[in-house]
Design an enzyme around this catalytic site. Sequence first.
Site, mmCIF file in Angstrom:
data_model
loop_
_atom_site.group_PDB
_atom_site.id
_atom_site.type_symbol
_atom_site.label_atom_id
_atom_site.label_comp_id
_atom_site.label_asym_id
_atom_site.label_seq_id
_atom_site.Cartn_x
_atom_site.Cartn_y
_atom_site.Cartn_z
ATOM 1 N N LYS A 176 -52.867 33.316 5.370
ATOM 2 C CA LYS A 176 -52.540 34.262 6.445
ATOM 3 C C LYS A 176 -51.810 35.442 5.842
ATOM 4 O O LYS A 176 -50.866 35.260 5.070
ATOM 5 C CB LYS A 176 -51.612 33.548 7.447
ATOM 6 C CG LYS A 176 -51.221 34.389 8.631
ATOM 7 C CD LYS A 176 -52.184 34.191 9.784
ATOM 8 C CE LYS A 176 -52.008 35.201 10.884
ATOM 9 N NZ LYS A 176 -52.611 36.524 10.595
ATOM 10 N N LYS A 217 -52.982 38.010 1.375
ATOM 11 C CA LYS A 217 -52.763 39.453 1.559
ATOM 12 C C LYS A 217 -54.002 40.185 1.097
ATOM 13 O O LYS A 217 -54.699 39.715 0.195
ATOM 14 C CB LYS A 217 -51.559 39.921 0.732
ATOM 15 C CG LYS A 217 -50.960 41.213 1.220
ATOM 16 C CD LYS A 217 -50.088 40.979 2.420
ATOM 17 C CE LYS A 217 -49.504 42.256 2.989
ATOM 18 N NZ LYS A 217 -48.521 41.974 4.030
ATOM 19 N N THR A 225 -42.786 42.323 14.770
ATOM 20 C CA THR A 225 -42.050 42.414 13.500
ATOM 21 C C THR A 225 -40.749 43.191 13.716
ATOM 22 O O THR A 225 -39.674 42.753 13.292
ATOM 23 C CB THR A 225 -42.925 43.056 12.405
ATOM 24 O OG1 THR A 225 -44.175 42.379 12.375
ATOM 25 C CG2 THR A 225 -42.265 42.951 11.042
ATOM 26 N N ASN A 266 -45.150 51.057 12.618
ATOM 27 C CA ASN A 266 -45.156 49.906 13.518
ATOM 28 C C ASN A 266 -43.821 49.163 13.465
ATOM 29 O O ASN A 266 -43.233 48.868 14.504
ATOM 30 C CB ASN A 266 -46.324 48.984 13.142
ATOM 31 C CG ASN A 266 -46.332 47.719 13.960
ATOM 32 O OD1 ASN A 266 -45.667 46.757 13.628
ATOM 33 N ND2 ASN A 266 -47.047 47.738 15.062
ATOM 34 N N SER A 301 -48.195 36.273 15.256
ATOM 35 C CA SER A 301 -49.590 36.083 14.846
ATOM 36 C C SER A 301 -49.978 34.619 15.041
ATOM 37 O O SER A 301 -51.087 34.305 15.462
ATOM 38 C CB SER A 301 -49.773 36.443 13.370
ATOM 39 O OG SER A 301 -50.022 37.814 13.229
#
Length: 428
Positions: free
Chosen positions: A77, A113, A197, A228, A356
């Site tokens: 992930k 990643k 986040t 973000n 997530s």
Amino acid sequence: MSAKAQKNNNEDNVLKSTLDLIRQAVDFLSLSPDVYEHLSVPARFVEVAVPVEMDDGTMKVFTGYRSQHNNVLGPFKGGIRYHPDAHADEVKALSVLMTLKCSLVGVPFGGGKGAIVCDPYSMSKREKEKMSRSYIQAMGNILGPEKDIPAPDVATDAQVMAWMADEYSTIMREPSFGVVTGKPIAVGGCVGREEATGRGVVCVAKEAARTLGIPFKGARVVIQGAGNVGGIAALLAAEEGCKIVGLSDVSTGIKDAAGLDVEKIMAFVRQGKLLKELDGVEKISNEELLALDCDILIPAALENVLTSKTAGNVKAKIVVEAANGPTTPEGDHILKENGVFVVPDILANSGGVTVSYFEWVQNNYGFRWDLATVNRRLEEKMVEAFTQVYSFYCEKCYGSDMRTGAFMYSIQRLAEAMQYRGWLTSDK
Ligand code: NAD
């Protein structure tokens, strides 16, 4: 490859510094050296060509990467970033951090990643769509809701995730939206994911302030990055009564000791504008921003900003690492010497992967949680993770720092899973 991307053995090699910290944690915990062996190399690293027909009719072939680091806890992930300086070692390092982060916050994922080396800021929306779809065509066979689940990162957002989910579903010949998280709500996204986040960052900043006896309401906060993570953190911190005295993006920093009007500024940024275009505010460099007088500094842009050159100027009492790898080992040493309390990246920005996980669960089981439920569960997870790491730091590595505590806490959990799965030779 840019000059920055070629650096391999000096201060800003995030992969080397992350692996050094893992080795140290394995030693401190007296774990089998096999644990380090498993964590030192990605299980799989893939480099692909990402061909795109540009708007002017020319063909451009970008380089795409995916690092699948470790899946002892579950499917890989981690986000995909679009950046001109992205390079193999950076992607590997960020995938290692994801393995540690998922373990630390207690979600059943491994670390991954991805990146495409490109300048997203100069590409049209159509070119970005083609590039995102091309990446999935090249990588589709190694991705999947039970294999590897990408998410947004620098310069990728919910729209990019929607294109990727659509392309993957086309390849699979069935709707398979669980292959990525961070999607728009209309295609299986989770309410609150976009803010997650930043919300998590503010949550641990508040915990850190409480731990050090600094009133959060009225605390002076500086944030590097207005995207973000940084932008949301600025808005939520202001909502909590903090005074945002500095903010920046790639173009400039801005400051106001009396507190910036972040709502107005973020509305401006959300029109796709850069802070250098904003009138009526005092401009400073990103380096000056890091040295502003404040209580809490939140680096929320890229890695390697708190270094041997900049860390000594930091006046904040708390640094909350919203970005991945923003502090070099030399920078870390200076911050520690100067008594700055650092909330490390794998703890500070774990709110994104936490929500997530909520999105993935909802996709797999057809649930729909409301915003209040998502935010409550996120805050519970963040406070629990902070408390666990802080007690680990106090009890098992006092005299060291929160980063060491976080690495030890996370690696202990990974080692336990490795042992049960029979990955450690000493166990046979
Ligand atoms: P973003 O693209 O939305 O925003 C990045 C911000 O940093 C922008 O304001 C950009 O202008 C600024 N920036 C870019 N280059 C810069 C430079 N050289 N100097 C100063 N500012 C610069 O990205 P984001 O999703 O907010 O990610 C920021 C950081 O947070 C990254 O390190 C990322 O890995 C990490 N992170 C993101 C998430 C997530 O859910 N998006 C989760 C965990 C960690």
